[in-house]
Design an enzyme around this catalytic site. Structure first.
Site, PDB file in Angstrom:
ATOM      1  N   HIS A 145      23.722 -27.536  -0.868  1.00 47.38           N
ATOM      2  CA  HIS A 145      24.791 -28.260  -0.227  1.00 47.38           C
ATOM      3  C   HIS A 145      24.948 -27.578   0.877  1.00 47.38           C
ATOM      4  O   HIS A 145      24.277 -26.484   0.519  1.00 47.38           O
ATOM      5  CB  HIS A 145      26.359 -28.680  -0.343  1.00 47.38           C
ATOM      6  CG  HIS A 145      27.054 -27.686  -0.558  1.00 47.38           C
ATOM      7  ND1 HIS A 145      27.615 -27.213   0.062  1.00 47.38           N
ATOM      8  CD2 HIS A 145      27.089 -26.905  -2.069  1.00 47.38           C
ATOM      9  CE1 HIS A 145      28.175 -25.888  -0.583  1.00 47.38           C
ATOM     10  NE2 HIS A 145      28.670 -25.879  -1.618  1.00 47.38           N
ATOM     11  N   CYS A 146      24.503 -27.867   2.320  1.00 50.94           N
ATOM     12  CA  CYS A 146      25.427 -27.336   3.267  1.00 50.94           C
ATOM     13  C   CYS A 146      26.081 -27.311   3.542  1.00 50.94           C
ATOM     14  O   CYS A 146      27.459 -27.635   2.958  1.00 50.94           O
ATOM     15  CB  CYS A 146      23.936 -26.841   4.550  1.00 50.94           C
ATOM     16  SG  CYS A 146      24.506 -28.797   4.967  1.00 50.94           S
ATOM     17  N   MET A 147      26.547 -26.583   4.876  1.00 44.61           N
ATOM     18  CA  MET A 147      28.346 -27.593   5.799  1.00 44.61           C
ATOM     19  C   MET A 147      28.923 -28.397   5.060  1.00 44.61           C
ATOM     20  O   MET A 147      30.387 -28.862   5.414  1.00 44.61           O
ATOM     21  CB  MET A 147      28.134 -26.362   6.790  1.00 44.61           C
ATOM     22  CG  MET A 147      28.077 -25.535   7.074  1.00 44.61           C
ATOM     23  SD  MET A 147      29.730 -24.173   6.273  1.00 44.61           S
ATOM     24  CE  MET A 147      31.010 -24.819   7.773  1.00 44.61           C
ATOM     25  N   THR A 148      27.886 -29.567   5.601  1.00 48.89           N
ATOM     26  CA  THR A 148      28.802 -31.067   5.810  1.00 48.89           C
ATOM     27  C   THR A 148      27.966 -31.846   5.041  1.00 48.89           C
ATOM     28  O   THR A 148      28.281 -32.644   4.765  1.00 48.89           O
ATOM     29  CB  THR A 148      28.334 -31.468   6.847  1.00 48.89           C
ATOM     30  OG1 THR A 148      27.294 -31.572   7.625  1.00 48.89           O
ATOM     31  CG2 THR A 148      29.469 -30.072   8.170  1.00 48.89           C
ATOM     32  N   ARG A 149      26.528 -31.531   4.214  1.00 51.55           N
ATOM     33  CA  ARG A 149      25.684 -32.044   2.928  1.00 51.55           C
ATOM     34  C   ARG A 149      24.840 -32.256   1.935  1.00 51.55           C
ATOM     35  O   ARG A 149      25.291 -31.348   1.426  1.00 51.55           O
ATOM     36  CB  ARG A 149      24.578 -32.701   3.792  1.00 51.55           C
ATOM     37  CG  ARG A 149      24.572 -33.139   5.614  1.00 51.55           C
ATOM     38  CD  ARG A 149      23.393 -33.090   6.171  1.00 51.55           C
ATOM     39  NE  ARG A 149      23.358 -32.795   7.310  1.00 51.55           N
ATOM     40  CZ  ARG A 149      21.876 -32.320   8.884  1.00 51.55           C
ATOM     41  NH1 ARG A 149      21.144 -32.634   8.118  1.00 51.55           N
ATOM     42  NH2 ARG A 149      22.206 -32.812   9.408  1.00 51.55           N
TER      43      ARG A 149
END
Length: 527
Positions: free
Chosen positions: A29-33
């Site tokens: 995962h990244c910041m939003t996804r």
């Protein structure tokens, strides 16, 4: 406990719609996804995923990305990983997810479909060796963003306490917390680089650690004494890539019986010597040039440079070139304590928000698009611009261009103050919009820095709104979209209820992502 149950329920709802545990190859995962590598893309039920309350959108790139938003994704991902692990232990046979009932065809859904088509076309254009390389670079730096954010906020808090002369016994401890990660960031970059390029991660970290080792101060190279940290993240990246190639060469030629001893030693020795007597100096010169150029650009270009950067950032995201900015941001943070580019680029999101508000006003009869905008606007204010971009402005055409105009004016505002001597920077990358406020830093006090950034956001909102309101719609576009898309009362009665409220722009529009650009970043890309 209620929050944990909600996150677990979200993960449980997503898993069968991506083909079950057996269809999931990897999770990140990244910041939003939530980013998934899937064995069989055909098993994914896109429409059902978009309809989930927690899902803000889906993006198909090199990974299948489910947009959950900042904060939520970090809580849902562990629950999802746990469910996948349980599912693999049970070894269920993968099956295609059942199709969710389709919502009535409404204008906002058509916009979302157009956004998806645009994203797919752009993805095909972006699949070039250079852009794939940029994507790999983004994959190296994106996992570092949470630490950059956490340490950046602590650094801001510490600076505030120091300026106010409060808690003098605590500020040294806060300084250590804020600076510890940055002092060793080269090691983490080396580790991730080796992992991304197919080498042994710890060997990449070991070679990169040479760069920050204090003992390099006793070594001369190119007629000058090296400094610990010289070359920074760029040197670490180059050193780790070299280590990967040396390691792969050793794996081919070293006898298997000696491989466990010889390969690691040769990898560290050869790439380490090249790092000390070459890469540290070269990367140091490049890093210094980046910092000097950024300062020169904004000090001399001022409003003009900010106008261009703020206006072109969204097109850069579409072209996949925004990912090249990630190591530049990181280098500036490492050198100066903050990146002066991110607050300017963040104005692109302000332009999107202003444009979306204008679309809302100009289409008073289209309740579907207005619901989409109302649902996506809070995320847009916090810097998550994907739903507005791919669900509203980009499919409409002109509003995307006028949104870029809004971003240009916001960037020009911040750039002007830089030229006048008030620098605004961000101590971390990732957040944008209002979420960037806790990470802001500058050279003229926190109050001045916050005021300039807020003024830039306001300029972006206003310029994006006015440009879109007056120039974002032709007569044909208004005729086509400024009509009610609600089903007739007889249709509602026939179905025995009220029409389903859908927000496809916020749940179906693909993402730009840090870029990142994702990207991509990505990236996230957050604008």
């Amino acid at each position: 406990m209620a929050t944990e149950d909600k996150n677990r329920a979200t993960a449980a709802a997503i898993l069968p719609l991506v083909g079950g545990a057996a269809n999931v190859a990897s999770i990140a995962h990244c910041m939003t996804r939530l980013r998934l590598r899937l064995h069989d893309r055909s098993l994914v039920d896109d429409e059902a995923l978009k309809a989930l309350p927690a899902v803000m959108g889906v993006v198909e790139d090199d990974t299948y990305q489910i947009v959950l938003g900042p904060g939520t994704v970090a809580r849902v991902t562990p629950e999802f990983e746990h469910l996948v692990e349980e599912g693999r232990e049970a070894a269920p046979a993968p099956a295609a997810a059942s199709s969710a009932s389709s919502a009535p065809a409404v204008s906002a859904e058509e916009l979302a479909a157009q956004g998806a088509a645009i994203k797919a076309q752009q993805k095909a254009k972006n699949t070039t060796p250079f852009k794939l390389f940029l994507r790999r670079i983004a994959n190296i730096f994106v996992p570092l963003i949470p630490a950059l954010i956490g340490c950046g906020i602590i650094a801001g808090l510490n600076g505030l306490l120091v300026n106010l002369e409060w808690l003098p016994a605590v500020t040294p401890a806060l300084a250590a917390m804020a600076s510890g990660f940055m002092a060793l960031i080269a090691v983490f970059v080396g580790y991730n680089t080796a992992k991304e390029f197919g080498g042994t991660p710890i060997l990449g970290g070991a070679v990169a650690a040479i760069i920050v080792f204090p003992g390099v101060a006793n070594i001369d190279a190119f007629g000058q004494t090296l400094s610990p940290g010289q070359g920074g993240v760029l040197g670490a990246l180059g050193a780790a890539v070299l280590a990967v190639y040396v390691e792969k060469w050793c794996r081919r030629w070293v006898p298997e019986a000696l491989d466990v001893l010889v390969t690691p030693a040769l990898t560290v020795l050869i790439s380490g010597l090249a790092t000390i007597f070459g890469l540290m100096y070269v990367a140091g010169e490049i890093s210094s040039a980046i910092g000097t150029f950024a300062d020169w650009l904004l000090s001399n270009g001022g409003a003009g440079a900010g106008f261009v950067l703020g206006g072109l950032f969204l097109p850069l995201v579409m072209l996949g070139l925004h990912q090249a900015l990630i190591p530049i941001h990181t280098t500036l943070i490492e050198q100066q304590g903050y990146t002066v580019l991110l607050p300017i680029l963040a104005m692109a999101g302000a332009g999107q928000v202003g444009a979306a508000m204008a679309v809302y006003v100009r289409l008073p009869r289209n309740e579907s698009i207005r619901r989409t905008i109302k649902s996506a606007l809070p995320a847009g204010l916090l810097g998550v611009g994907e739903p507005l971009i791919y669900g509203v402005s980009l499919p409409l055409g002109r509003p995307f261009v006028t949104a870029c105009v809004g971003g240009a004016f916001g960037g020009g505002f911040v750039g002007l103050f830089h030229q006048l001597g008030d620098t605004v920077g961000s101590t971390a990358i990732g957040p944008s919009g209002w979420a960037l406020f806790p990470l802001l830093d500058g050279d003229h006090g926190l109050g001045s820095t916050l005021a300039i950034y807020a003024g830039g956001l306001l300029a972006g909102y206003v310029a994006g709104f006015l440009a879109t309101y007056f120039f974002g719609f032709g007569k044909d576009l208004l005729t086509e979209f400024n009509v009610s898309q609600e089903p007739a009362p007889s249709t509602i009665a026939a179905t025995g209820g009220t029409p389903r409220e859908t927000t496809p722009g916020t749940r179906g529009g693909p993402d730009s992502g840090d870029t990142d650009p994702g990207s991509p970043q990505e990236a996230p890309v957050r604008v």
